[in-house]
Design an enzyme around this catalytic site. Structure first.
Site, PDB file in Angstrom:
ATOM      1  N   LYS B  80       0.835  -1.178  -0.021  1.00 16.94           N
ATOM      2  CA  LYS B  80       0.097   0.129   0.058  1.00 16.94           C
ATOM      3  C   LYS B  80       0.802   1.176   0.102  1.00 16.94           C
ATOM      4  CE  LYS B  80      -3.650   2.009   2.887  1.00 16.94           C
ATOM      5  NZ  LYS B  80      -4.840   1.483   3.964  1.00 16.94           N
ATOM      6  N   SER B 155      -9.556   1.481   3.008  1.00 17.87           N
ATOM      7  CA  SER B 155      -8.579   2.485   2.068  1.00 17.87           C
ATOM      8  C   SER B 155      -7.462   1.428   1.236  1.00 17.87           C
ATOM      9  CB  SER B 155      -7.931   3.285   2.801  1.00 17.87           C
ATOM     10  OG  SER B 155      -7.031   2.851   3.910  1.00 17.87           O
ATOM     11  N   SER B 179      -9.629  -0.704   7.219  1.00 19.48           N
ATOM     12  CA  SER B 179      -8.915  -0.520   5.871  1.00 19.48           C
ATOM     13  C   SER B 179      -8.321  -1.662   5.117  1.00 19.48           C
ATOM     14  CB  SER B 179      -8.112   0.518   5.800  1.00 19.48           C
ATOM     15  OG  SER B 179      -8.886   1.889   6.023  1.00 19.48           O
TER      16      SER B 179
END
Lengths: 67, 464
Positions: B80, B155, B179
């Site tokens: 990420k 996310s 997330s």
């Protein structure tokens, strides 16, 4: 929340100034007002029945999760 | 040979160790797939092709010399884009950090390098792991591989979508209010939010110091445990890092469900919120599967979801504001509208509200630990709804808060999302398995027992 509890535009603007948010555009000031309304709703859902004997606020540490 | 895109980490590592698969060939096959399809799904923010080839060649040489390092040796992964890899931009999917190039690896990156992992690239996220899905950022949002018109969850959106799309067998994400588990749920894969403090956050752009966790997204439960094995350890660079020793998270995988004591938190999705019928049915069916395999199930009662949500958002938004205040003052226009509005909320939270929320968290943890005293795991929904349409703003705003994930960020305990079926339209459904703090191994055991009885993790999205 009831509309009569909502802050005025001037109050919102003063809050932004006090927070040092001097560069918000008019559209961003609207976002700021919506953010304030969201937080008032959120805080209304936070229980207020903590007693003096409840634990003090403290730094949450990993190992406490399993205490 | 099997299509390399769908190898699990466990399968790949066997082939790599036995030199039946070259790490370089593996990387090239995965890049060939993402080169062909990622313009539909926007999962990558930065493809690190040179690094991947160099790391794959190194792994190949080491394995050839008999210097095999373990399950991640020669295995490709994604990060990420809030997790640092030295010399590669960490943008947090934001104009604010567009030119941010770290000089040092995050601890989790260093651990994956030591394990012989191969970085394929940095993956899309919601801006700073909070604002999104957004269409006003320098890069577009990731799209769901099961149907690109639908939301990936966030996310860790690029990490989840890339794993689901067969671009990589595993990726790291972060979870502060759900997330990792949201994209795992909506993309039909497995995502683990480990116990708070289990995995280092050093070198990871923070969102909220007292809630942030880093964890793995994979297509199978076993792979998830293997990836967590590689990254979990005490780290003096992270003040919240635990000294509780990390076990082998695969050790209990094959012990089955017999004898597991399971608490089902049904009021989260029947009373506090009404889950979509497909979601509720998926979770209830999954619990029955565990029961038929010998688990003992009973219903348990916790605080209403809205109490956890208020506690989580109060703490999260206060801590996020503390991080972002200087940029909000000087560069508010450089954020996307979604992120800016969420961040600005923090300006309205008083110190006393934040402190009361931290005291409330202590009480909620004690209540949860009491409820779990004679249980091994708890089970509940993850998202209340199947993935919504990403460009339908009204649907996004309606479904965004309809989830049961942030309770477990407040509690600090491990929580894993895994698939429990599909809607008639072919969109993934998911549930959560929750464990006691530091007992990820039992969560994996239950999840693996369920996975072995179903075929959900073997399904492929209709990409090609």
């Amino acid at each position: 929340m009831a509309s009569e509890d909502a802050p005025t535009h001037a109050e919102t603007e003063r809050h932004a100034q006090e927070a040092g948010l001097h560069h918000l555009t008019p559209e961003q000031m609207d976002e700021f007002a919506r953010a304030g309304a969201y937080i008032r709703e959120l805080l209304a859902k936070l229980p207020r029945d903590l007693a003096v004997t409840d634990e003090p606020a403290h730094i949450f540490h990993a190992d406490e999760a399993g205490r | 040979m099997t299509d390399l895109a769908w190898l699990t980490i466990a399968e790949a590592s066997t082939l790599l160790r036995e030199r039946k698969l070259s790490p370089v060939e593996y990387v090239e096959a995965l890049y060939a797939r993402s080169d062909r399809y990622d313009d539909r799904f926007n999962t990558y923010l930065c493809v690190t092709r040179d690094i991947a080839i160099q790391e794959a060649k190194q792994a190949q040489e080491e394995i050839a010399r008999g210097e095999y390092r373990g399950a991640m040796h020669g295995v490709p992964y994604g990060l990420k884009d809030i997790i640092d890899y030295a010399g590669v931009p960490t943008t947090a999917h934001s104009k604010i950090l567009r030119d941010n190039v770290p000089g040092r690896h995050a601890t989790v990156t260093a651990r994956l390098k030591d394990a012989g992992g191969v970085l394929l690239g940095k993956m899309a996220t919601h801006e700073f792991a909070l604002g999104g899905p957004s269409f006003d950022l320098p890069w577009p949002p990731a799209r769901n591989p099961w149907n690109r018109e639908h939301f990936t969850g966030g996310s860790s959106s690029g990490s989840g979508a890339a794993v689901a799309a067969g671009f990589m067998p595993g990726a790291l994400g972060s979870d502060t209010g759900g997330s990792i588990r949201a994209p795992a749920s909506l993309c039909g894969i497995v995502g683990m939010k480990p116990t708070y403090g289990r995995v280092s956050r050093a070198g990871v752009v923070p969102l909220a110091f007292s809630l942030d966790t880093v964890g793995p997204l994979t297509r199978t439960v076993e792979d998830n445990a293997l990836l967590l094995n590689a990254i979990a350890a005490h780290d003096p660079r992270d003040a919240a890092s635990t000294r509780v020793a990390a076990p082998d998270f695969t050790a209990d995988l094959r012990k089955g469900a017999r004898g597991l004591r399971v608490g089902i938190i049904r009021h989260f999705y029947t009373r506090d919120m009404q889950a979509h019928p497909d979601v509720a049915r998926g979770v209830d069916d999954a619990v029955r599967v565990l029961e038929t395999r010998g688990a003992q199930v009973r219903e348990i009662e916790l605080q209403p979801l809205e109490v956890y949500a208020a506690c989580n958002r109060n703490i999260l938004l206060s801590e996020a504001y503390a991080i972002h205040e200087p940029w909000l003052r000087e560069r508010p226009g450089d954020y996307g509208a979604s992120m800016r509005q969420r961040l600005l909320s923090g300006a309205f939270i008083r110190a006393v509200d934040y402190l009361q929320a931290t005291r409330l968290r202590r009480r909620l943890i004690d209540q949860f630990n009491d409820a779990m005293r004679d249980l091994d795991i708890a089970v509940t929904v993850s998202s209340m709804d199947p993935p919504g349409r990403i460009e339908d703003q009204e649907e996004m705003e309606r479904t965004y808060p309809r989830q049961a994930r942030n309770a477990f960020n407040v509690l600090g305990c491990p929580a894993l999302a895994l698939p429990v079926g599909f809607t008639p339209d072919g969109l993934p459904l998911s549930m959560q398995i929750i464990g006691r703090a530091f007992d990820e191994a039992t969560v994996y055991r239950a999840a693996h027992a369920y996975e072995q009885e179903t075929e959900w993790t073997a399904r492929r999205p209709p990409i090609a």
